[in-house]
Design an enzyme around this catalytic site. Structure first.
Site, PDB file in Angstrom:
ATOM      1  N   HIS A  20      -1.702   8.087   0.654  1.00  0.00           N
ATOM      2  CA  HIS A  20      -2.114   8.106   2.062  1.00  0.00           C
ATOM      3  C   HIS A  20      -3.190   9.184   2.303  1.00  0.00           C
ATOM      4  CE1 HIS A  20      -0.652   5.970   5.723  1.00  0.00           C
ATOM      5  NE2 HIS A  20      -1.312   6.914   6.352  1.00  0.00           N
ATOM      6  N   LYS A  38       0.835  -1.209   0.000  1.00  0.00           N
ATOM      7  CA  LYS A  38       0.000   0.000   0.000  1.00  0.00           C
ATOM      8  C   LYS A  38       0.867   1.255   0.000  1.00  0.00           C
ATOM      9  CE  LYS A  38      -3.662   2.338   2.532  1.00  0.00           C
ATOM     10  NZ  LYS A  38      -3.044   3.481   3.190  1.00  0.00           N
TER      11      LYS A  38
HETATM   12  C1  FMN Z   1      -7.534   9.241  10.060  1.00  0.00           C
HETATM   13  C2  FMN Z   1      -6.762   8.378   9.103  1.00  0.00           C
HETATM   14  C3  FMN Z   1      -5.941   7.389   9.583  1.00  0.00           C
HETATM   15  C4  FMN Z   1      -5.240   6.559   8.706  1.00  0.00           C
HETATM   16  N1  FMN Z   1      -4.499   5.530   9.203  1.00  0.00           N
HETATM   17  C5  FMN Z   1      -3.901   4.669   8.350  1.00  0.00           C
HETATM   18  C6  FMN Z   1      -3.237   3.514   8.850  1.00  0.00           C
HETATM   19  O1  FMN Z   1      -3.208   3.254  10.059  1.00  0.00           O
HETATM   20  N2  FMN Z   1      -2.629   2.700   7.945  1.00  0.00           N
HETATM   21  C7  FMN Z   1      -2.651   2.951   6.599  1.00  0.00           C
HETATM   22  O2  FMN Z   1      -2.079   2.187   5.816  1.00  0.00           O
HETATM   23  N3  FMN Z   1      -3.303   4.029   6.102  1.00  0.00           N
HETATM   24  C8  FMN Z   1      -3.929   4.873   6.945  1.00  0.00           C
HETATM   25  N4  FMN Z   1      -4.627   5.933   6.440  1.00  0.00           N
HETATM   26  C9  FMN Z   1      -4.681   6.138   4.987  1.00  0.00           C
HETATM   27  C10 FMN Z   1      -5.876   5.388   4.388  1.00  0.00           C
HETATM   28  O3  FMN Z   1      -5.689   4.001   4.439  1.00  0.00           O
HETATM   29  C11 FMN Z   1      -6.082   5.753   2.919  1.00  0.00           C
HETATM   30  O4  FMN Z   1      -4.890   5.577   2.211  1.00  0.00           O
HETATM   31  C12 FMN Z   1      -6.578   7.188   2.727  1.00  0.00           C
HETATM   32  O5  FMN Z   1      -7.453   7.579   3.743  1.00  0.00           O
HETATM   33  C13 FMN Z   1      -7.247   7.302   1.380  1.00  0.00           C
HETATM   34  O6  FMN Z   1      -7.584   8.625   1.088  1.00  0.00           O
HETATM   35  P1  FMN Z   1      -9.017   9.273   1.413  1.00  0.00           P
HETATM   36  O7  FMN Z   1      -9.003   9.532   2.876  1.00  0.00           O
HETATM   37  O8  FMN Z   1      -9.009  10.513   0.610  1.00  0.00           O
HETATM   38  O9  FMN Z   1     -10.058   8.279   1.012  1.00  0.00           O
HETATM   39  C14 FMN Z   1      -5.337   6.767   7.311  1.00  0.00           C
HETATM   40  C15 FMN Z   1      -6.174   7.770   6.823  1.00  0.00           C
HETATM   41  C16 FMN Z   1      -6.891   8.569   7.699  1.00  0.00           C
HETATM   42  C17 FMN Z   1      -7.814   9.606   7.133  1.00  0.00           C
END
Ligand code: FMN
Length: 403
Positions: free
Chosen positions: A290, A266
């Site tokens: 991310h 990822k």
């Molecule tokens: C509050 C928050 C916490 C996140 N924590 C993680 C995580 O622990 N591990 C991870 O791989 N991605 C994490 N992400 C990224 C998400 O998996 C994802 O890539 C991202 O939210 C996608 O974009 P979007 O928010 O515009 O849909 C996080 C995103 C947010 C908003």
């Protein structure tokens, strides 16, 4: 007492888009919780806005005159059938958005038959998530590298024993970043439940009621590696010490050896990284920046997707995330080469707005919007989206991503 079945048609009339959910979440949630889930990198959230703008600028052109067949959103990922090519991205600490979030996300995903990726930093452990969502569970790991990845590999074995379908290794967090909106809302680093956060939480009765029901989230999958009864502060300190950096290729190879199921990387933003991953036996790639939360200069993931899809050429499953707010966004990503599109923030908006019933409502919105988009574009199946004519002026040309 049995809960009444939510009236999803009424919800669709009241909150027909993810931005309606976001507005309501902003009104109802404690400020720190909203700022944690909604904020992006940079002083003006440019990372987040870049993703949205880039998706908005992808246009899909229909062809008319064919006999219309009702579109089917059915999708297959790693040999498993799902009701739609949409899913829940891994979120660390989603209980901040709404306490109990993981249970509600997992339940909705299982009911609606879409993938749910449990983040390793979650309030329920991987075993509990597998009980709630046995048919749709994926599991995401960050890098816990001490003692030759003892914790990471143990979590991997636990995930296999629990029946997790796909293991996701996040590679796009080589550094820890601090998002300005979080800082300004009083979220301290290292984390501490300050008086300011307590008072902020009290401003939101529904949020505090759910906290009383579920307790303070404790990163349950990590419990066996922590001292007994570790406080939240001690737990976050443990994570600061134990977790960090991005997986190297050698480390990914280690997980490839131990994990026999579908392995997914990822955070891929470069075709050469995609090629290298596939060459070492990785089965899936999540093209992601991310959600714009790392640094604001990263490319919008939709803009690098075509170059990566061209390199992959069907040899691995491609999931897209970063900026997805609707079924139209999912269709854009699929048209540009993804097999499915996942969302992070917009699922959290659904929780912040509607609590327990938010995620199912939002999966329904995503699916119905995707179905409508496919209908308009004359695509009876998800695969047909791949051949739709598209305009995507901001796409990174493959040659500018060499080396
Ligand atoms: C509050 C928050 C916490 C996140 N924590 C993680 C995580 O622990 N591990 C991870 O791989 N991605 C994490 N992400 C990224 C998400 O998996 C994802 O890539 C991202 O939210 C996608 O974009 P979007 O928010 O515009 O849909 C996080 C995103 C947010 C908003």
């Amino acid at each position: 007492m049995k809960q009444a079945t939510p009236d999803f048609l009424a919800l669709a009339r009241q909150y027909p888009t993810s931005f309606d959910l976001r507005d309501r979440a902003r009104r109802l949630m404690p400020r720190f919780a909203f700022e944690y889930m909604d904020g992006g990198a940079g002083p003006v959230d440019l990372g987040v806005r870049r993703n949205w703008t880039a998706l908005d600028n992808v246009e899909l052109a229909p062809r008319y005159g064919k006999v219309a067949r009702p579109p089917s959103c059915e999708a297959s990922l790693f040999g498993r059938a799902y009701s739609a090519p949409v899913g829940v991205a891994p979120i660390g600490g989603p209980g901040t958005a709404f306490p109990g979030a993981e249970t509600y996300l997992a339940t909705a995903a299982q009911t609606m038959r879409v993938p749910y990726t449990l983040g390793v930093l979650s309030g329920i452990d991987v075993e509990e998530a597998a009980r709630i969502a046995p048919n749709v569970l994926w599991f995401q790991l960050y890098r816990f590298s001490r003692n030759d990845h003892q914790i990471g590999l143990d979590l991997t074995r636990r995930a296999a024993a629990a029946g997790v379908h796909a293991l996701v290794l996040t590679i796009d967090t080589p550094i820890r970043t601090v998002r300005p909106r979080e800082t300004k809302a009083g979220i301290l680093n290292p984390f501490k439940i300050s008086m300011r956060l307590r008072l902020d939480a009290l401003s939101s009765p529904r949020w505090t009621a759910s906290l009383a029901r579920h307790g303070i989230p404790r990163f349950a999958s990590l419990k066996p590696y922590l001292k007994p009864n570790a406080s939240l502060e001690e737990t976050t300190e443990f994570i600061r010490r134990e977790q960090g950096g991005a997986f190297t290729w050698d480390e990914i190879a280690l997980y490839r050896d131990v994990w026999k199921g579908p392995l997914v990387l990822k955070g891929v933003l470069h075709p050469a990284d995609a090629r290298r991953a596939i060459d070492m036996g990785v089965n899936g790639l999540i093209v992601s920046n991310h959600g714009g939360r790392q640094i604001e200069a990263l490319p919008a993931s939709i803009d690098v997707l075509p170059a990566i899809a061209a390199e992959v050429a069907g040899r691995a499953t491609i999931i897209f995330d970063s900026g997805v707010r609707s079924g139209v966004d999912a269709a854009r990503a699929i048209a540009l080469g993804a097999d499915a599109a996942f969302a992070g923030k917009s699922f959290l908006w659904s929780l912040g707005a509607l609590g327990a019933i938010g995620p199912e409502h939002y999966i329904r919105l995503l699916t119905e919007d995707l179905r409508a988009t496919m209908g308009q574009l004359g695509c009876p199946t998800v695969a047909d989206l791949r051949s739709v004519n598209r305009k995507h002026a901001a796409a990174w040309p493959g040659e500018s991503l060499q080396g």
